[in-house]
Design a protein around this motif. Structure first.
Motif: not given
Length: 219
Positions: A16-32, A145-156
């Protein structure tokens, strides 16, 4: 079995944490979600330091690793979080809110320790903030309004990482409170997974009889 479930939980939350870091920088947001991030960071800082002071166990190792990962997630929140708020929220207001959130998060964790002692407090706060996180993930999906800054991997991984200790401390530990809260987390986590699954991009097959790449209505 308890050791196995502890490792499953530890690995899943690390994902969860590794993917949250990855997607946070990718989408220029925060994932938690912010409130959950504050409580998590406080929990892992407090219990990570306690693990180092009292002797590293398997759970203690993960506590320290999660605390280090949370530093990077907090950074994404501080760097990109202001853009998620209304325009009237200035940078100064945002920093003030972040400091207040961090202070309140550490205070809540320490108040639970004062009330219940180290072992019980670590479990009660972990599951209660986990339930908060489960609800806030759904709120984040709706607000963005959608999955920006979020992933199925984090959720699962979040669902699995919570379900495993639910059995450890709820079932094997004979705690109706933890078992009930943990199962409620699963309800929210599965609902969140469903939202992300439905919102994923879909590739539409070409209509029957049309060659690949043909678009109706164009010349």
């Amino acid at each position: 079995m308890i050791l196995f479930l502890t490792i499953v939980s530890g690995v899943a939350w690390t994902v969860v944490y590794i993917d949250a870091i990855r997607v946070g920088f990718r989408d220029r947001s925060y994932a938690i979600p912010a409130a959950a991030l504050g409580l998590n960071f406080a929990w892992e800082a407090i219990y990570g330091v306690r693990s180092l002071a009292t002797g590293i166990t398997v759970q203690g190792f993960f506590n320290v690793a999660w605390g280090l990962a949370d530093v990077a997630i907090v950074y994404t929140f501080l760097k990109f979080g202001r853009a998620e708020l209304p325009a009237w929220v200035t940078r100064r207001l945002f920093i003030g809110w972040a400091i207040l959130l961090a202070t309140a998060s550490f205070a809540v964790q320490l108040l639970f320790v004062a009330q219940f002692g180290w072992d019980a407090a670590s479990r009660y706060t972990a599951f209660l903030q986990n339930l908060l996180m489960s609800g806030l993930f759904i709120a984040m999906f709706v607000a963005r309004g959608g999955s920006r800054g979020q992933t199925l991997l984090i959720a699962a991984a979040k669902w699995i990482g919570t379900l495993a200790p639910t059995f450890v401390f709820g079932w094997y530990g004979n705690s109706p409170l933890i078992l009930g809260v943990g199962l409620l987390c699963s309800v929210f986590d599965l609902a969140y997974l469903g939202l992300l699954w439905r919102s994923r991009p879909r590739r539409h097959a070409p209509a029957a009889g049309l060659p690949t790449g043909y678009v109706s209505g164009t010349s």
